[in-house]
Design a protein around this motif. Sequence first.
Motif, mmCIF file in Angstrom:
data_model
loop_
_atom_site.group_PDB
_atom_site.id
_atom_site.type_symbol
_atom_site.label_atom_id
_atom_site.label_comp_id
_atom_site.label_asym_id
_atom_site.label_seq_id
_atom_site.Cartn_x
_atom_site.Cartn_y
_atom_site.Cartn_z
ATOM 1 N N GLU A 86 -29.773 -9.312 -44.374
ATOM 2 C CA GLU A 86 -28.796 -8.691 -43.488
ATOM 3 C C GLU A 86 -28.678 -9.500 -42.196
ATOM 4 O O GLU A 86 -27.609 -9.586 -41.597
ATOM 5 C CB GLU A 86 -29.214 -7.259 -43.148
ATOM 6 C CG GLU A 86 -29.258 -6.319 -44.327
ATOM 7 C CD GLU A 86 -29.757 -4.943 -43.932
ATOM 8 O OE1 GLU A 86 -29.684 -4.606 -42.724
ATOM 9 O OE2 GLU A 86 -30.220 -4.204 -44.805
ATOM 10 N N ILE A 87 -29.807 -10.066 -41.775
ATOM 11 C CA ILE A 87 -29.870 -10.805 -40.518
ATOM 12 C C ILE A 87 -30.462 -12.182 -40.793
ATOM 13 O O ILE A 87 -31.440 -12.311 -41.540
ATOM 14 C CB ILE A 87 -30.742 -10.065 -39.479
ATOM 15 C CG1 ILE A 87 -30.188 -8.665 -39.201
ATOM 16 C CG2 ILE A 87 -30.840 -10.864 -38.179
ATOM 17 C CD1 ILE A 87 -31.081 -7.807 -38.309
ATOM 18 N N ILE A 88 -29.875 -13.219 -40.191
ATOM 19 C CA ILE A 88 -30.434 -14.563 -40.246
ATOM 20 C C ILE A 88 -30.832 -14.967 -38.840
ATOM 21 O O ILE A 88 -30.013 -14.930 -37.907
ATOM 22 C CB ILE A 88 -29.426 -15.577 -40.816
ATOM 23 C CG1 ILE A 88 -29.149 -15.269 -42.299
ATOM 24 C CG2 ILE A 88 -29.937 -17.004 -40.671
ATOM 25 C CD1 ILE A 88 -28.127 -16.184 -42.943
ATOM 26 N N LEU A 89 -32.090 -15.340 -38.673
ATOM 27 C CA LEU A 89 -32.603 -15.822 -37.400
ATOM 28 C C LEU A 89 -32.809 -17.329 -37.518
ATOM 29 O O LEU A 89 -33.458 -17.798 -38.444
ATOM 30 C CB LEU A 89 -33.938 -15.145 -37.064
ATOM 31 C CG LEU A 89 -33.943 -13.608 -37.071
ATOM 32 C CD1 LEU A 89 -35.357 -13.088 -36.827
ATOM 33 C CD2 LEU A 89 -32.983 -13.060 -36.025
ATOM 34 N N ALA A 90 -32.251 -18.083 -36.599
ATOM 35 C CA ALA A 90 -32.352 -19.547 -36.641
ATOM 36 C C ALA A 90 -32.997 -20.030 -35.342
ATOM 37 O O ALA A 90 -32.425 -19.872 -34.261
ATOM 38 C CB ALA A 90 -30.973 -20.173 -36.818
ATOM 39 N N ASP A 91 -34.189 -20.584 -35.467
ATOM 40 C CA ASP A 91 -34.945 -21.023 -34.294
ATOM 41 C C ASP A 91 -34.704 -22.512 -34.042
ATOM 42 O O ASP A 91 -35.271 -23.359 -34.727
ATOM 43 C CB ASP A 91 -36.440 -20.748 -34.509
ATOM 44 C CG ASP A 91 -37.263 -20.954 -33.248
ATOM 45 O OD1 ASP A 91 -36.665 -21.118 -32.167
ATOM 46 O OD2 ASP A 91 -38.502 -20.942 -33.340
ATOM 47 N N GLU A 92 -33.838 -22.818 -33.089
ATOM 48 C CA GLU A 92 -33.469 -24.204 -32.753
ATOM 49 C C GLU A 92 -33.064 -24.985 -34.016
ATOM 50 O O GLU A 92 -33.637 -26.036 -34.326
ATOM 51 C CB GLU A 92 -34.632 -24.912 -32.050
ATOM 52 C CG GLU A 92 -35.064 -24.265 -30.744
ATOM 53 C CD GLU A 92 -34.176 -24.631 -29.564
ATOM 54 O OE1 GLU A 92 -33.106 -25.228 -29.796
ATOM 55 O OE2 GLU A 92 -34.542 -24.321 -28.431
ATOM 56 N N PRO A 93 -32.073 -24.496 -34.756
ATOM 57 C CA PRO A 93 -31.737 -25.116 -36.048
ATOM 58 C C PRO A 93 -31.160 -26.523 -35.951
ATOM 59 O O PRO A 93 -31.123 -27.234 -36.951
ATOM 60 C CB PRO A 93 -30.705 -24.150 -36.642
ATOM 61 C CG PRO A 93 -30.057 -23.521 -35.441
ATOM 62 C CD PRO A 93 -31.172 -23.376 -34.442
ATOM 63 N N ILE A 94 -30.693 -26.922 -34.759
ATOM 64 C CA ILE A 94 -30.065 -28.250 -34.644
ATOM 65 C C ILE A 94 -30.780 -29.150 -33.644
ATOM 66 O O ILE A 94 -30.294 -30.237 -33.326
ATOM 67 C CB ILE A 94 -28.580 -28.131 -34.256
ATOM 68 C CG1 ILE A 94 -28.421 -27.437 -32.899
ATOM 69 C CG2 ILE A 94 -27.805 -27.395 -35.346
ATOM 70 C CD1 ILE A 94 -26.997 -27.453 -32.366
#
Length: 273
Positions: free
Chosen positions: A164-172
């Motif tokens: 339901e939720i996507i968490l992206a930690d400094e993806p780029i």
Amino acid sequence: MLEVNSLTRQYGSKRAVDRATFTVAQPTMIGVIGRSGAGKSTLLRMLNRLTDATDGSVTVNGRNVTRLTGAARREWQSRCAMIFQQFNLVPRLDVVSNVLHGTLNRRSTLATMFNLYPQSDIHRAIEILDRLGIAEQAPKRTEALSGGQQQRVAIARALMQDPEIILADEPIASLDPMNAQVVMQALRRIHEEDGRMVIANLHTLDTARRYCDRVIGMRDGRIVFDGTPAQLTTGIAREIYGAGADFSEAATSTEIETLDREMEAVRVSDALV
């Protein structure tokens, strides 16, 4: 949908996150910005339950996920997928196997030991890779891919969880400008087409403004800004980053055009000298 109330994480005398409070009423793409050490990663890790909160709560659809333990906690983590800066893939495994690792939470121990996957999961993994533009990489070892391709594999693995939720930690953070844009465009499409909430820690203001519906600014563990990209002025950015009048947004840019202009300005300055 998501309510964060006075969420706090304390390490000794230091509060990495200090009474963070915000509400998200519907699936939204949110960028969290702030200088290194502001508490962005700790905040995401508490939402996912990789890190326990010292105080406060995270409530999703009326369910307090900060109190979950055991199987209930693992079930929540499958619904709240995490993408990391360093990809966290298995380099020697092929791409499709890495994507299939997104199903580990619902597989038996025996199936996991012998790397057994149903055909339906394999087909779905390839469909997700195709959606992200890297289906042709499926049989290759992950270590043979570029950084941008590996991050898209990590996104595909997250989508295999059907979260339901996507968490992206400094993806780029570790990507060049071209790959950074490809990855952010992929996250934006996932939000728009699937109706999933995406919360991404970002280190550049232009990225937050371009791809996010809402921006949260953190400084010293506290939320000091919560508004729209249009409300994120240079003056507010200075406050978030604790910077002086010499603060330049261009120094944090991932936009190819901006970087080209900066390089040209440097070349002109050098030529004049």
